[in-house]
Design a protein around this motif. Structure first.
Motif, PDB file in Angstrom:
ATOM      1  N   THR A 120      -4.970  -2.852  -3.241  1.00 21.75           N
ATOM      2  CA  THR A 120      -5.692  -1.721  -3.811  1.00 21.75           C
ATOM      3  C   THR A 120      -6.271  -0.853  -2.700  1.00 21.75           C
ATOM      4  O   THR A 120      -6.362  -1.267  -1.538  1.00 21.75           O
ATOM      5  N   GLN A 137       1.037   3.553  -3.658  1.00 18.00           N
ATOM      6  CA  GLN A 137      -0.171   4.258  -4.089  1.00 18.00           C
ATOM      7  C   GLN A 137      -0.532   5.385  -3.128  1.00 18.00           C
ATOM      8  O   GLN A 137      -0.878   6.490  -3.549  1.00 18.00           O
ATOM      9  N   GLN A 142       1.672  -3.426  -7.334  1.00 19.70           N
ATOM     10  CA  GLN A 142       0.993  -3.870  -6.121  1.00 19.70           C
ATOM     11  C   GLN A 142      -0.505  -4.042  -6.348  1.00 19.70           C
ATOM     12  O   GLN A 142      -1.128  -4.936  -5.749  1.00 19.70           O
ATOM     13  N   LYS A 143      -1.061  -3.219  -7.194  1.00 19.05           N
ATOM     14  CA  LYS A 143      -2.488  -3.354  -7.515  1.00 19.05           C
ATOM     15  C   LYS A 143      -2.761  -4.730  -8.117  1.00 19.05           C
ATOM     16  O   LYS A 143      -3.770  -5.376  -7.798  1.00 19.05           O
ATOM     17  N   ASN A 144      -1.858  -5.190  -8.964  1.00 16.98           N
ATOM     18  CA  ASN A 144      -2.012  -6.512  -9.582  1.00 16.98           C
ATOM     19  C   ASN A 144      -1.866  -7.637  -8.560  1.00 16.98           C
ATOM     20  O   ASN A 144      -2.281  -8.771  -8.819  1.00 16.98           O
ATOM     21  N   GLU A 187      -9.287  -0.189  -2.250  1.00 21.05           N
ATOM     22  CA  GLU A 187     -10.506  -0.832  -1.752  1.00 21.05           C
ATOM     23  C   GLU A 187     -10.197  -1.867  -0.675  1.00 21.05           C
ATOM     24  O   GLU A 187     -11.032  -2.141   0.198  1.00 21.05           O
ATOM     25  N   ASN A 188      -8.984  -2.433  -0.728  1.00 18.06           N
ATOM     26  CA  ASN A 188      -8.589  -3.460   0.239  1.00 18.06           C
ATOM     27  C   ASN A 188      -7.737  -2.911   1.380  1.00 18.06           C
ATOM     28  O   ASN A 188      -7.228  -3.669   2.200  1.00 18.06           O
ATOM     29  N   GLU A 189      -7.593  -1.605   1.426  1.00 21.29           N
ATOM     30  CA  GLU A 189      -6.669  -0.978   2.375  1.00 21.29           C
ATOM     31  C   GLU A 189      -7.383  -0.537   3.646  1.00 21.29           C
ATOM     32  O   GLU A 189      -8.396   0.149   3.606  1.00 21.29           O
ATOM     33  N   PHE A 227       0.789  -1.235   0.000  1.00 17.97           N
ATOM     34  CA  PHE A 227       0.000   0.000   0.000  1.00 17.97           C
ATOM     35  C   PHE A 227       0.821   1.284   0.000  1.00 17.97           C
ATOM     36  O   PHE A 227       0.264   2.353  -0.259  1.00 17.97           O
ATOM     37  N   ALA A 276       2.977   1.203  -7.673  1.00 22.27           N
ATOM     38  CA  ALA A 276       1.567   1.123  -7.279  1.00 22.27           C
ATOM     39  C   ALA A 276       0.802   0.178  -8.198  1.00 22.27           C
ATOM     40  O   ALA A 276      -0.047  -0.603  -7.741  1.00 22.27           O
ATOM     41  N   GLU A 277       1.110   0.234  -9.472  1.00 27.23           N
ATOM     42  CA  GLU A 277       0.432  -0.657 -10.430  1.00 27.23           C
ATOM     43  C   GLU A 277       0.815  -2.112 -10.183  1.00 27.23           C
ATOM     44  O   GLU A 277      -0.038  -3.015 -10.238  1.00 27.23           O
TER      45      GLU A 277
END
Length: 372
Positions: A355, A312, A349-351, A357-359, A309, A346-347
């Motif tokens: 994200t 991002q 980690q998003k993969n 939404e999950n933070e 996290f 950030a991208e």
């Protein structure tokens, strides 16, 4: 947590004035004797991983109430900080620390507070003596009646220290300190100046519009039993903790205004260091001085971006800086390196599922993954 902070600040601001500026009635309050830091070891206790940045950046005081147990925080970087501080004093002497006569009583009171706090919190490192304090790691001993209080304090702590005294006009003045590892400002430029003029001269973003009145009220109403803490962050383009020479140029010839004398621009992400500060505020009960501690946390940006996290949230925070903050933090010098790097990490980690939404935010520490 946010509600608690707002209630605490609101309490300070609603408290009616009960004394004249510059007049302090000594209090009988005694700082709680701390418990020993659990399993503290000078070699093994890692720095607390503060990641005190949010998705949205606002220029506010950002103060929170502080547990008295946590006042001074030491870790396995103590030796590094201690050696750096001693080297700095050998090179620059009283350019880095001093005491005005008006602050001397407060400095002596601070030493006595540390004489109680440090041996109880860190019993494997410090021992109280009849004359002052002994360091059990390196056998250094400090006699409070002989050695300069600010010299002693600089050798005890990883923090830099500023002492603020209030005058009859209600101004708070920087009348004593040990500022050895500030990174971007010099003790000799600010010693004996008011906090207001220091912030104005340094062009602190939105000081007059967002900070000045709130700071004045907080300082005036700060009580010995209600210490506060705040955090900040930024970037540095070299690994020199005491002075950011890449951004600021030579320390001895620096004009005092940030980021105008250094010519360098960041060339590689490996040059970029994340620099964060934990700053505490407490009023001493007898003298009424305010003790301001400044502890720097300093590590490569690539290291903290390995943590979930972080890229991002840090990217969003930096992109949210206003123009004044960008200038103050030297954004132009490293933006072309830092922003693409943060976006790429950030991208990635998003993969991996990290994200927004999950933070689950956990300020001032790093976020956690929500239980889904």
């Amino acid at each position: 947590r946010l509600l608690l902070v707002l209630i605490t600040i609101s309490f300070y601001f609603r408290t009616p004035k009960t004394r004249k500026p510059g007049v302090w009635i000594p209090s009988n309050y005694k700082w709680p004797i701390p418990e020993p830091y659990p399993d503290w070891n000078i070699h093994k206790t890692n720095p607390i991983p503060y990641r005190a940045f949010k998705h949205k950046y606002n220029v506010t005081m950002g103060v929170q109430s502080m547990d008295p147990q946590d006042w001074i925080q030491l870790d396995n970087e103590w030796v590094k900080f201690h050696d750096l501080k001693q080297k700095r004093v050998e090179e620059k002497g009283k350019d880095l620390y001093d005491i005005s006569p008006i602050a001397l009583d407060g400095c002596i009171e601070l030493l006595k507070e540390l004489q109680i706090y440090l041996p109880n919190r860190y019993p494997s490192l410090f021992q109280a003596t009849s004359k002052g304090l002994k360091n059990l790691f390196n056998s250094e001993e400090y006699d409070f009646k002989i050695h300069d209080p600010m010299f002693i304090i600089g050798n005890l702590l990883q923090d830099d220290i500023a002492i603020l005294t209030e005058d009859s006009n209600g101004n708070y003045n920087f009348t004593a300190g040990s500022i050895l590892l500030a990174g971007s400002w010099r003790f000799k430029d600010k010693f004996n100046k008011s906090i207001s003029s220091i912030h104005s001269d340094s062009k602190v973003p939105k000081y007059h519009s967002n900070l000045q009145n709130s700071m004045n009220k907080l300082f005036y109403r700060l009580k010995p039993e209600s210490p506060m803490v705040r955090y900040n962050y930024g970037f540095q383009m070299d690994d020199n903790l005491p002075w950011a020479y890449s951004s600021l140029g030579d320390e001895d010839s620096n004009s005092g205004w940030r980021f105008q004398t250094g010519e360098a621009k960041a060339l590689s992400i490996d040059d970029i260091y994340y620099r964060s500060e934990r700053q505490s505020l407490r009023r001493l009960p007898k003298s009424g001085v305010i003790v301001f501690t400044i502890r720097a946390y300093f590590l490569p940006l690539v290291e903290i971006c390995k943590e979930p996290f972080v890229p991002q949230r840090l990217l969003n925070g930096v992109l949210n800086w206003d123009e004044e903050s960008k200038e103050y933090k030297g954004f132009e010098k490293y933006k072309d390196i830092v922003i693409p790097y943060l976006a790429k990490q950030a991208e990635l980690q998003k993969n991996q599922g990290f994200t927004m939404e999950n933070e689950q935010l956990n300020y001032p520490l790093n976020s956690k993954l929500k239980n889904i």
